[in-house]
Design a protein around this motif. Sequence first.
Motif, PDB file in Angstrom:
ATOM      1  N   PHE A  19       0.820  -1.204   0.000  1.00 28.79           N
ATOM      2  CA  PHE A  19       0.000   0.000   0.000  1.00 28.79           C
ATOM      3  C   PHE A  19       0.850   1.247   0.000  1.00 28.79           C
ATOM      4  N   ASP A  20       1.838   1.196   0.853  1.00 25.46           N
ATOM      5  CA  ASP A  20       2.684   2.374   0.956  1.00 25.46           C
ATOM      6  C   ASP A  20       3.368   2.683  -0.364  1.00 25.46           C
ATOM      7  N   GLN A  21       3.750   1.652  -1.029  1.00 29.50           N
ATOM      8  CA  GLN A  21       4.442   1.889  -2.295  1.00 29.50           C
ATOM      9  C   GLN A  21       3.469   2.226  -3.416  1.00 29.50           C
ATOM     10  N   GLY A  22       2.262   2.201  -3.082  1.00 25.67           N
ATOM     11  CA  GLY A  22       1.292   2.623  -4.085  1.00 25.67           C
ATOM     12  C   GLY A  22       0.879   1.563  -5.088  1.00 25.67           C
ATOM     13  N   TYR A  23       1.163   0.334  -4.747  1.00 25.53           N
ATOM     14  CA  TYR A  23       0.764  -0.710  -5.687  1.00 25.53           C
ATOM     15  C   TYR A  23      -0.714  -1.025  -5.582  1.00 25.53           C
ATOM     16  N   LEU A  24      -1.173  -0.899  -4.365  1.00 26.26           N
ATOM     17  CA  LEU A  24      -2.569  -1.227  -4.138  1.00 26.26           C
ATOM     18  C   LEU A  24      -3.293  -0.069  -3.489  1.00 26.26           C
ATOM     19  N   VAL A  37      -7.694 -11.947  -8.443  1.00 25.15           N
ATOM     20  CA  VAL A  37      -6.462 -11.493  -9.086  1.00 25.15           C
ATOM     21  C   VAL A  37      -6.016 -12.493 -10.149  1.00 25.15           C
ATOM     22  N   THR A  38      -6.190 -13.756  -9.834  1.00 23.01           N
ATOM     23  CA  THR A  38      -5.818 -14.780 -10.809  1.00 23.01           C
ATOM     24  C   THR A  38      -6.667 -14.623 -12.060  1.00 23.01           C
ATOM     25  N   LEU A  39      -7.927 -14.411 -11.820  1.00 23.74           N
ATOM     26  CA  LEU A  39      -8.869 -14.232 -12.926  1.00 23.74           C
ATOM     27  C   LEU A  39      -8.454 -13.029 -13.763  1.00 23.74           C
ATOM     28  N   TYR A  40      -8.077 -12.003 -13.081  1.00 17.16           N
ATOM     29  CA  TYR A  40      -7.661 -10.782 -13.758  1.00 17.16           C
ATOM     30  C   TYR A  40      -6.465 -11.012 -14.662  1.00 17.16           C
ATOM     31  N   TYR A  41      -5.457 -11.638 -14.080  1.00 18.48           N
ATOM     32  CA  TYR A  41      -4.245 -11.827 -14.872  1.00 18.48           C
ATOM     33  C   TYR A  41      -4.461 -12.756 -16.040  1.00 18.48           C
ATOM     34  N   ARG A  42      -5.383 -13.632 -15.862  1.00 28.17           N
ATOM     35  CA  ARG A  42      -5.650 -14.565 -16.956  1.00 28.17           C
ATOM     36  C   ARG A  42      -6.408 -13.855 -18.071  1.00 28.17           C
ATOM     37  N   LEU A  80       3.452  -5.996 -10.251  1.00 32.82           N
ATOM     38  CA  LEU A  80       2.356  -6.239  -9.310  1.00 32.82           C
ATOM     39  C   LEU A  80       2.033  -7.718  -9.239  1.00 32.82           C
ATOM     40  N   LYS A  81       2.069  -8.332 -10.361  1.00 32.31           N
ATOM     41  CA  LYS A  81       1.743  -9.751 -10.408  1.00 32.31           C
ATOM     42  C   LYS A  81       2.689 -10.535  -9.512  1.00 32.31           C
ATOM     43  N   LYS A  82       3.956 -10.230  -9.650  1.00 35.48           N
ATOM     44  CA  LYS A  82       4.925 -10.966  -8.831  1.00 35.48           C
ATOM     45  C   LYS A  82       4.690 -10.711  -7.360  1.00 35.48           C
ATOM     46  N   LYS A  83       4.549  -9.463  -7.051  1.00 27.61           N
ATOM     47  CA  LYS A  83       4.372  -9.115  -5.642  1.00 27.61           C
ATOM     48  C   LYS A  83       3.148  -9.786  -5.045  1.00 27.61           C
ATOM     49  N   LEU A  84       2.093  -9.788  -5.805  1.00 24.77           N
ATOM     50  CA  LEU A  84       0.866 -10.395  -5.285  1.00 24.77           C
ATOM     51  C   LEU A  84       1.006 -11.905  -5.173  1.00 24.77           C
ATOM     52  N   GLU A  85       1.742 -12.461  -6.074  1.00 21.37           N
ATOM     53  CA  GLU A  85       1.932 -13.905  -5.985  1.00 21.37           C
ATOM     54  C   GLU A  85       2.596 -14.258  -4.665  1.00 21.37           C
ATOM     55  N   VAL A  86       3.606 -13.485  -4.343  1.00 20.99           N
ATOM     56  CA  VAL A  86       4.297 -13.721  -3.086  1.00 20.99           C
ATOM     57  C   VAL A  86       3.340 -13.516  -1.922  1.00 20.99           C
TER      58      VAL A  86
END
Lengths: 626, 145
Positions: B13-18, B41-46, B121-127
């Motif tokens: 959040f702080d970094q402004g990703y979300l 999110v998975t649906l989104y990326y797909r 973002l995808k990577k970060k969210l995956e983690v």
Amino acid sequence: MNLGMKPSSFTTSSNSWKSTDVVLDQFPVGLRVLVVDDDPTCLRILEKMLRNCLYEVTKCNRAEIALRLLRDNRNGYDVVISDVHMPDMDGFKLLEHIGLEMDLPVIMMSADDGKDVVMKGVTHGACDYLIKPVRMEALKNIWQHVVRKKKHEWKDKEYQQSGGSVEEGERQQQKQPSEDVDYSSSANEGNWKNSKKRKDEEDESEDRDDTSSLKKPRVVWSVELHQQFVTAVNQLGIDKAVPKKILELMNVPGLTRENVASHLQKYRLYLRRLSGVSPHQNGFMGPTDAATFGPISSINGFDLQSLAASGQLPPQSLATIQAATLGGGRGATTSKSSSPIPPLVVDQRNIFSFENHPRQQNIINGGKQVNLLHGIPTNMDSKQLVNLHQSAAQSFTNNLSQSNNSLLAHMVQPHPRTHILNNEINGTHHVSVVHGTAYNNSISNPSTTTVDFSSRSQSTELPVNNSFALVSSNSGMSNLTSKLQEEVNSGTRGGFVPNYDVFNDLSQNQNRGAHDWGGLQSSVGSSNIQQRLGGVSSSVLVRPNGFSSNQKSGPLNSSSLTTDNSLSRIKTEKLPDMGFQNGLYHEQFGQEDLMSALLKQQQEGMGSVENEFGFDGGYHLDNLPV
Amino acid sequence: MQKQLAKMKQSLFDQGYLDEQFIQLEELQDDANPNFVEEVVTLYYRDSVRLVQNIEQALEKNPLDFAKLDSYMHQFKGSSSSFGAKKVKTECTQFRDHCRAGNADGCKRTFQELKKEYATLKKKLEVYFQFARQAGPVEKACRPK
């Protein structure tokens, strides 16, 4: 309303409430929402949010699917949420369709928050406009739009009815879509809608007659009213027609500028749609009204539903009716049928006609042409029938071999009402099958005289026809009757109730050219019709051709009445409707040559049919149990 | 572990990703749908893969069809903002501005930025989601079942 869970759309989260939980107090729990968005991510999120609000959610990602769902299940949804940008259809267009056909509150949403887009939503009649990303709070309150709409409708209706007879008001209320459930009826306790209504409308409803009438929330654009409206518009010129001026020209007490404005908007949309009507549809209806009917037919499916549901006539139906009236030349509508039957009526006809088709075929094949008159035919109906016959008859005739039916099987096209009209069982044992199905576009034969049930079948395969088959033979009348009854009882319901209204309107508007109806029907999606017809078909009155079946007609009448009633199951009991139906029948049947007269009229634009029928409002819907 | 997860989230959040919308989605999670946000999110990326491809193809045309690009981007923006992808959303807005201005270069540049943010973002969210699964169901106000 379906408090129960809908298997398709419910997820585990909705398990939280069961049907038993559904109770008046739980409103807005169970609000049935249809959400349309082509973006799967958004769709999923919305669905979850709505489920969390304890709403019943159905999602779809295409506008066409949404429309189909709505048409197939007229009373199945309370509110629609739609995205603005969709690949297959513009969200505003969908909004228009829904507004015209079903008249449900529609909420638009988009990531686009530009002023002009939002304005577009407003002008197209959206109840609300949400900016994406949508938040829970925004969705939680969507029920207000449903309530508000209902409230408005009631108010209008009441208002409008104040000028008319109390009966009418009651009638109309009764006509209200079954889903609205009688306020007074305690049986509907489970229906949250009902409860909602009660809760919110308690003040208003108290005034209204609980027992008999369902409030019809909005202004009912009866055929006459619509006619007046159209006349005014034409006088001013469609481009220059502004609500204020129209209102002045119409000079109808109790009508507000807003009523006119919204009706005008719908009318405009309707006209636009008409221009896109398929040619063959037009063929059915008279040249003048063909255009109008085209779109109507599609609407019919909806209209009926919506009418039933809201008791309002979809604008389309209005148009239809309008067309009918315009075409037919405005005759004085029967006094009886004062209740403004909104265009729905028209639609209903269509529905009936479609359904009747299948039956007609049978009947016809039976050897006699029977004109099955459906439902509540009013004078108008006969006229319409006539018109329809002209268009539809041809198709029928081709299919039908019988020619002895003096009645026109004008069912041809969308005259659900016409069916009824022609049921002059009393006098003539003609069985006029006025199937709404007749309206099918497929009917192309102008030979009206013969009731071509077979042609009907083209349009719809309604079970109703079976009943007609009986009619074809004099002796068959009794059978027919029973059949009709069967059919009726088998639950043609489908919210035909509105049909009755339609018929009444029709009768009232005898002026309408039959062709108007035809057009309507043709446009009606056959699928819709079929569905409708199912219910409607029962309303078809089958009158034996003939000669000796006087006696038969007697019972037939009753049976037809029954059928009609069942069809009209406004709410649940159709029978009560019979009351007026009986009246209708008597009047209708009185004329032996009704059908032929109708036919003639159709050709001429039905001028005097109504007189013949002498319905003077026999169709009052008040008898209809709503 | 929960604490770590919370920290992770905070940093995103702080970094402004979300943004706030992400919280909204998390609030929707319940016992019946414990991994709802991940699912979305998975649906989104797909689903957005196809959209990204479309845009790329459209950007290779000459001259650019700005209207079409704008329309694509509108879709993309709607999708991204629905679950709170803040940075991606910002890039979308910028892209649309360029479209309206008819700035082909601007569009292309912005799109590159957008793809970067999208992938990051995808990577970060995956983690994040992986962590979330390990951390187990979080105590949250569950709606009555």
